[in-house]
Design a protein around this motif. Structure first.
Motif, short mmCIF file in Angstrom:
data_model
loop_
_atom_site.label_atom_id
_atom_site.label_comp_id
_atom_site.label_asym_id
_atom_site.label_seq_id
_atom_site.Cartn_x
_atom_site.Cartn_y
_atom_site.Cartn_z
N LEU A 472 0.67 -1.16 0.00
CA LEU A 472 -0.22 0.00 0.06
C LEU A 472 0.86 1.07 0.03
N ALA A 473 0.57 2.35 -0.74
CA ALA A 473 0.99 3.66 -0.62
C ALA A 473 -0.09 4.45 0.43
N TYR A 474 0.62 4.92 1.30
CA TYR A 474 0.05 6.02 2.65
C TYR A 474 0.33 7.44 2.20
N ILE A 475 -0.45 8.06 2.60
CA ILE A 475 -0.19 9.70 3.06
C ILE A 475 -0.85 9.55 4.34
N PHE A 476 0.22 9.66 5.10
CA PHE A 476 0.09 9.72 6.76
C PHE A 476 -0.03 11.28 7.25
N ILE A 477 -1.12 11.78 7.61
CA ILE A 477 -1.17 13.11 8.23
C ILE A 477 -1.27 13.21 9.85
N SER A 478 -0.28 13.79 10.32
CA SER A 478 -0.29 13.81 12.03
C SER A 478 0.37 14.90 12.23
N HIS A 479 0.03 15.23 13.84
CA HIS A 479 0.94 16.33 14.48
C HIS A 479 1.67 15.57 15.31
N ASP A 480 1.65 14.31 15.33
CA ASP A 480 2.48 13.37 16.40
C ASP A 480 3.73 12.99 15.54
N LEU A 481 4.65 13.52 16.03
CA LEU A 481 5.96 13.24 15.10
C LEU A 481 6.70 11.86 15.63
N ARG A 482 6.29 11.37 16.74
CA ARG A 482 6.87 10.06 17.11
C ARG A 482 5.97 8.89 16.14
N VAL A 483 4.77 9.15 15.87
CA VAL A 483 4.07 8.33 15.17
C VAL A 483 4.63 8.28 13.42
N ILE A 484 4.97 9.78 13.10
CA ILE A 484 5.25 10.00 11.86
C ILE A 484 6.74 9.32 11.60
N ARG A 485 7.55 9.43 12.73
CA ARG A 485 8.96 8.53 12.62
C ARG A 485 8.87 7.17 12.48
N ALA A 486 7.74 6.75 13.01
CA ALA A 486 7.47 5.11 13.24
C ALA A 486 7.20 4.61 11.78
N MET A 487 6.29 5.46 11.29
CA MET A 487 5.52 5.22 10.09
C MET A 487 6.07 5.62 8.49
N ALA A 488 6.83 6.73 8.52
CA ALA A 488 7.00 7.29 7.16
C ALA A 488 8.40 7.20 6.64
N HIS A 489 8.21 7.00 5.25
CA HIS A 489 9.67 6.82 4.51
C HIS A 489 10.14 8.45 4.38
N LYS A 490 9.20 9.08 3.83
CA LYS A 490 9.52 10.64 3.75
C LYS A 490 8.61 11.29 4.39
N VAL A 491 8.78 12.78 4.53
CA VAL A 491 8.17 13.64 5.38
C VAL A 491 8.09 15.05 4.64
N MET A 492 6.99 15.56 4.71
CA MET A 492 6.63 16.90 4.21
C MET A 492 6.21 17.74 5.52
N VAL A 493 6.73 19.00 5.44
CA VAL A 493 6.44 19.68 6.62
C VAL A 493 5.80 20.99 5.94
N MET A 494 4.60 21.29 6.50
CA MET A 494 3.55 22.23 5.93
C MET A 494 3.60 23.52 7.06
N GLN A 495 3.45 24.73 6.72
CA GLN A 495 3.36 25.94 7.58
C GLN A 495 2.52 27.07 6.43
N ALA A 496 0.96 27.05 7.05
CA ALA A 496 0.32 28.09 6.59
C ALA A 496 -0.14 28.03 5.08
N GLY A 497 -0.11 26.51 4.58
CA GLY A 497 -0.47 26.43 3.33
C GLY A 497 0.81 25.93 2.41
N ASP A 498 2.23 26.39 3.10
CA ASP A 498 3.35 26.28 2.15
C ASP A 498 4.10 24.96 2.71
N VAL A 499 4.77 24.37 1.65
CA VAL A 499 5.63 23.25 1.96
C VAL A 499 6.95 23.97 2.32
#
Length: 527
Positions: A472-499
């Protein structure tokens, strides 16, 4: 000296002619100027114990034992005596301020109501006190916010208003019931710092209820661990964390996200790609509804997710994370390119898009809100099979049983309704509903934030196992960075609509480039 003393507290609720035990012989104390944390999973009795301190459990509750505040007994006393303590001496801050604040009244009216009731302050005096309290809790330009309604404030601002209301009458004990669970990591850190500062300046004692052991380690002097309505272990925080004695405490402390996702095969096929995806909402004014500007929810987002790969999207509320995902799923109009399974989705509508929807699914944050209370688990999970006409020759009950086993649910429970399941089980039902269609892409929008830590670990491991099995391909949205670290291969950081930053997960976590990413990391893991 003890501000609050609880001895052998027992609480039961009358239901259908039966008594259901919720709290069994709990004893603890909160000393002057001390922070005591009640820790445990949902249903362990934390909130019920706290509410019993000032008789807020309702008519179906039967309470015995002793609860004394400053030497005064709180159990079995008349309602008029309890009202003198509530809001004056003992104040509460609840988990979700949006449901605690009245949506029909301004912030000033709601805060002034408490001042009028408890201190007989009205008019200009009440207004001045409201402004003073809002300034104290860090609401910028407080006077201009008096006329605002709850929905016009951010989550962090609403929680600050709740804290201001709790402080209005100078309480000695503040009871904070999961006050940061619904907040982003940076806002969570601000609220915890605010509570620590107020505790010192206002000379408060604090009873803090949470399931997040990271928060406990950060703020609590002592901790009481609850399971099944009982305190199974209590003591100084450092001692409990360093040398837990009870198996349940050991289990809670071990419930941390570990490991990471499997490597993505070098020849993994591209599942979805966006190029300069943009979502702007028009601001229209006047009789003719002319567009005078835009709310720029997402600006120029470019990403690629391959089979077996997880793209983590992080950022605070309002940063555009969910909007971006909905645009990829073609649930919001957007400019730019979205290519799914080699097909450009621009201009596709109706039946041309419906054929692809089976292969792109979504799991939402709150499983209780996303599952119909009128449908059984079987009906919920099988609903998509009928919508998409999947395998009409197969027995649907057998297909539901198969996917339930795959997500760790007993097929014997398929006739139950959502309210008959725990939070973790409901989220497994939501995952089963998506996975039964065998999609290629799954959007996971904060799928673990409403769950206890031990359940979070289970859900993350389940999602990794399903990804491993089905590519499966996942797009995983979270504000919990510990969960992101356990799940994600790549990370995109967004602020006020900008990457503001993106890249390999390990690189972004160990060597963040943007100031905003550094602030997120510091809030989640410490400086």
């Amino acid at each position: 000296m003890s501000v609050l003393e609880v001895k052998n507290l027992k609480i039961s609720f009358r239901q259908d002619g039966r008594l259901i035990e919720a709290v069994r012989g709990v004893s603890f104390s909160v000393n002057n100027g001390e922070t005591v944390a009640l820790v445990g999973e949902s249903g362990s009795g934390k909130s019920v114990t706290a509410l019993s301190t000032v008789g807020l459990l309702g008519d179906t509750a039967e309470v015995s034992g002793s609860v004394t505040y400053a030497g005064r007994q709180m159990v079995g006393v008349p309602e008029r005596e309890l009202r003198k303590v509530r809001g004056n001496d003992i104040s509460f801050i609840f988990q979700e301020p949006m449901t605690s604040l009245n949506p029909l009244h301004t912030i000033e009216k709601q805060m002034a109501e408490s001042l009028s009731l408890h201190q007989a302050l009205t008019g200009a005096a009440a207004r001045a006190r409201v402004i003073e309290l809002l300034n104290k809790v860090g609401i910028r330009d407080a006077e201009s916010r008096l006329g605002a309604y709850p929905h016009q404030l951010s989550g962090g601002q609403r929680q600050r208003v709740m804290i201001a209301m709790a402080l209005a009458n100078g309480p000695e004990l503040l009871v904070a019931d999961e006050p940061t669970t619904a907040l982003d990591v940076t806002i969570q850190a601000q609220i915890l710092d605010l509570l620590a500062d107020l505790k010192r300046t206002e000379k408060l004692s604090l009873l803090f209820i949470t399931h997040d052991l990271g928060i406990v380690r950060r703020i609590a002097d002592r901790v009481c661990v609850m399971q099944g309505g009982e305190i199974v272990e209590q003591g100084p925080t450092a001692e409990i964390f360093a040398n837990p004695q009870h198996p349940y405490t050991q289990k809670l402390l071990a419930a941390e996200q570990k490991g990471g996702p499997d490597p993505v095969p070098a020849n993994a096929a591209e599942v979805v790609r966006t190029d300069n995806l943009r979502v702007w909402f028009p601001i229209q004014k006047g009789l003719l509804r002319r567009t005078v500007g835009h709310v720029k929810a997402v600006n120029e987002a470019t990403l690629t997710v391959r089979s077996g790969e997880t793209m983590g999207i992080v950022g605070e509320s309002g940063s555009g994370k969910t909007t971006l995902a909905l645009a990829i799923l073609q649930l919001l109009p957007a400019a730019g390119t979205v290519v799914f399974m080699g097909k450009d989705l621009r201009g596709r509508t109706g039946s041309a898009l419906r054929g692809l929807r089976r292969e792109m699914q979504v799991v939402f944050q709150d499983p209780y809100g996303s599952l119909s209370p009128r449908l059984t688990a079987e009906q919920i999970i099988a609903e998509g099979l009928g919508v998409h006409g999947v395998d009409p020759g197969r027995n649907r009950t057998e297909m539901v049983a198969e996917i339930m086993r795959e997500v760790g649910l007993d097929p014997a429970m398929m006739a139950r309704y959502p309210h008959e399941f725990s939070g973790g089980q409901r989220q497994r039902i939501a995952i089963a509903r998506a996975m039964i269609l065998r999609p290629k892409l799954v959007v996971l929008d904060e799928p673990t934030s409403a769950l206890d830590m031990t359940v979070q670990v289970q859900i993350v491991e389940l999602l990794r196992e399903l990804q491993r099995k089905w590519g499966l391909a996942y797009i995983f949205i979270s504000h919990d960075l510990r969960v992101i670290r356990a799940m994600a291969h790549k990370v995109m950081v967004m602020q006020a609509g900008d990457v503001v930053e993106k890249g390999d997960c390990a690189t972004v976590f160990t060597n963040p480039k943007s100031d905003y990413t550094k602030a997120l990391m510091a809030a989640a893991f410490g400086p």
